[in-house]
Enzyme design. Structure first.
Site, PDB file in Angstrom:
ATOM      1  N   LYS A   1      -9.903  12.970   8.468  1.00  0.00           N
ATOM      2  CA  LYS A   1      -9.316  12.654   9.765  1.00  0.00           C
ATOM      3  C   LYS A   1      -9.284  13.903  10.655  1.00  0.00           C
ATOM      4  CE  LYS A   1      -6.029   9.196   7.968  1.00  0.00           C
ATOM      5  NZ  LYS A   1      -6.427   8.045   8.793  1.00  0.00           N
TER       6      LYS A   1
ATOM      7  N   LYS B   1       0.851  -1.193   0.000  1.00  0.00           N
ATOM      8  CA  LYS B   1       0.000   0.000   0.000  1.00  0.00           C
ATOM      9  C   LYS B   1       0.884   1.239   0.000  1.00  0.00           C
ATOM     10  CE  LYS B   1      -2.851   2.695   3.198  1.00  0.00           C
ATOM     11  NZ  LYS B   1      -3.449   2.753   4.553  1.00  0.00           N
TER      12      LYS B   1
ATOM     13  N   ASP C   1     -11.963   6.914   4.472  1.00  0.00           N
ATOM     14  CA  ASP C   1     -10.695   6.775   5.192  1.00  0.00           C
ATOM     15  C   ASP C   1     -10.256   5.315   5.285  1.00  0.00           C
ATOM     16  OD1 ASP C   1      -8.452   7.641   6.535  1.00  0.00           O
ATOM     17  OD2 ASP C   1      -9.419   7.645   8.503  1.00  0.00           O
TER      18      ASP C   1
ATOM     19  N   ASP D   1       1.866   6.822   5.338  1.00  0.00           N
ATOM     20  CA  ASP D   1       0.855   5.804   5.040  1.00  0.00           C
ATOM     21  C   ASP D   1       1.236   4.970   3.822  1.00  0.00           C
ATOM     22  OD1 ASP D   1      -1.455   4.526   5.821  1.00  0.00           O
ATOM     23  OD2 ASP D   1      -2.795   5.816   4.675  1.00  0.00           O
TER      24      ASP D   1
ATOM     25  N   ARG E   1      -7.274  -0.455   1.649  1.00  0.00           N
ATOM     26  CA  ARG E   1      -7.761  -1.767   1.216  1.00  0.00           C
ATOM     27  C   ARG E   1      -8.314  -1.707  -0.205  1.00  0.00           C
ATOM     28  NH1 ARG E   1     -11.594  -1.805   6.337  1.00  0.00           N
ATOM     29  NH2 ARG E   1      -9.749  -0.658   6.994  1.00  0.00           N
TER      30      ARG E   1
END
Length: 497
Positions: free
Chosen positions: A273, A261, A343, A284, A347
């Site tokens: 967020k 990812k 958010d 991230d 996935r």
């Protein structure tokens, strides 16, 4: 050179310049070479250690200005404690690095009180721990205090019984160190410097290291129908990229696949967020960084394995064109996804690249890494990554690799009860499963994109890839977690002898 440090190996000898590093047992028990240096200094080491209260406990260090009678400038003692035969040489190297000056020449005598040295592999592990701990990310500091001044070049000569064999072992370990450094640099970079395009460009440079690298641009991704990934990216003015890296070191064998990812910055999108701590979301893409690092490591040590690394690189922003809660997207697999929370974007990225790598590479095993959920930090804190798998053999191999490297993983459950939580009334599935068991339902989501006969593991590295506690081998915000773990997995389970 890694962390501005050059490592060489020689036969153990009395250090003649710079900094001398000497191993000690309890109560300052010294080996033959350290004893001869003490004698040249008038046998004053024990007195100095007593004044400082130093007793040679494991990984404890003591720095002394060298007394008259010796040629070195300073002496650093590193404790072995009870001289456990199973000593962790990687951590010992890191503990040594913490005590070293920021630059100069260092001679390390790896000799215990009985005059014994480590194996060549352990000597290389010591060097690996040393360079990993010396890493510092300070390229954007223009006004540096003395404490934060850039580390200059350091030359470390390590005295071992078989320097030729240690050099061979270090060549492999140095390739892994280079992979860890790459991963750390990528995660530490701010998002305004490292967007999807820039990330892909940096990975394109790995062609010079022996990797085959293909970069898929936005048009190609649209043509291929990676719609779940594209949905995440559509709120950003910065276009997405997918990068595929290949290392072919084992003929015609099916590859092992590593999937990462790569969300270069995650605002949460429309499901934005909280502001506090959002700056950390530059990290991230820790999963993609680890995949990049391990692919570099495999190429650097010329691993006898076929491997493919694929990373999906996007930015998740709350633009007027951003994906909305309630949107339904059709993934590359053909399965439809109702987006409940924007958010939960990682996935969606992984879903499409998991499908793509299975379509194009037909891997014999597949492991994805992602800073996927805060829930895994609630469950495991910052010391273990969450491991989810459909294959007990693969899970066991990862657990063993974690114990060997110290990059620890903990197996978490999967099951039908959790899978039902992501069923949707409006699509094949939804991208979140409610508050409870969030890391598990995220893994269940990914599992729906794995072909039944493909051994697969998912590593949730949200607590270990960034913001992890300082350790003997890392003092950086980014740890590079996953590079050594996956390299060890390849060595122990997939690499040809």
């Amino acid at each position: 050179m890694v962390a501005n440090t050059t490592i060489t190996f020689e036969k153990p000898a009395v250090p003649k310049k710079g900094t001398a590093v000497l191993l000690t047992g309890k109560e300052l028990a010294l080996g033959p070479i350290a004893t001869s240096l003490d004698e040249a200094a008038g046998s004053r080491f024990a007195v100095a250690a007593k004044i400082k209260g130093y007793k040679g406990a494991l990984r404890k260090t003591l720095e002394l200005v060298a007394p008259s009678g010796v040629d070195v400038e300073r002496i650093i003692f590193v404790g072995l404690g009870d001289v456990d035969p199973d000593i962790d040489w990687l951590r010992l190297g890191g503990a040594t690095a913490k005590a070293l000056p920021d630059e100069g020449e260092v001679t390390v005598v790896l000799q215990d009180p009985e005059g014994r040295g480590p194996t060549s592999e352990d000597a290389a592990a010591f060097a690996l721990g040393l360079v990993m701990r010396r890493y510092r990310f300070d390229r954007y500091k223009s006004r540096k205090s003395d404490e934060d001044a850039p580390r200059g070049p350091m030359t470390v000569t390590i005295g071992v019984d078989n320097p030729e064999a240690a050099e061979v072992a270090w060549k492999e370990a140095a390739a892994v160190a280079e992979g860890v450094e790459l991963a750390r640099n990528l995660v530490n970079e701010p998002a305004n410097i490292l967007g999807p395009v820039e990330f892909a460009e940096r990975l394109g440079e790995l062609k010079a290291k022996g990797l085959d690298v293909d970069v898929l641009d936005e048009k190609t991704l649209t043509d291929l129908k990676l719609n779940a990934l594209l949905g995440v990216a559509q709120g950003s003015v910065r276009p997405p990229r997918v990068v595929i890296m290949r290392w072919n070191g084992a003929g015609d064998e099916a590859p092992i696949a590593f999937v990462g990812k790569g969300v270069v910055f995650d605002t949460g999108g429309i499901s934005i967020k909280p502001a506090a701590g959002m700056e950390d979301m530059k990290g991230d893409m820790g999963g993609a960084a680890a995949v990049s690092g391990v692919m570099l490591a495999l190429a650097g040590r010329k691993a006898k394995v076929n491997a493919v690394g694929i990373v999906g690189i996007v930015e998740n922003m709350p633009d007027g064109n951003a994906q909305r809660p309630g949107d339904i997207v059709t993934s590359l697999s053909g399965q439809t996804i109702e987006v409940i929370n924007t958010d939960a974007e990682g996935r969606l990225v992984l879903a499409d690249i998991l499908t793509h790598v299975q379509n194009v590479a037909k891997p014999k095993a597949m492991i994805d890494l992602a800073t996927l959920t805060g829930a895994i930090i609630v469950a495991l804190g910052h010391h273990y990554a969450g491991l989810f798998s459909n294959d007990d053999k693969l899970a066991s191999a990862l657990l063993d690799a974690g114990k060997t490297t110290g990059e620890k993983v903990w197996r978490m459950p999967l099951g039908e009860e959790y899978d039902k939580l992501i069923d949707s009334k409006n699509a094949d599935m939804k991208n979140v499963g409610g508050r409870w068991g969030g890391s598990i339902t995220a893994a269940q989501f990914l599992k729906r994109f794995v072909e039944n006969d493909t051994p697969w593991a998912h590593l949730d590295v949200a607590g270990t890839a960034m913001g992890s506690p300082s350790s003997d081998t890392n003092d950086s915000w980014s740890s590079g977690f996953g590079v050594r773990l996956l390299d060890q997995l390849v060595k122990s389970s997939y690499e040809k002898a």
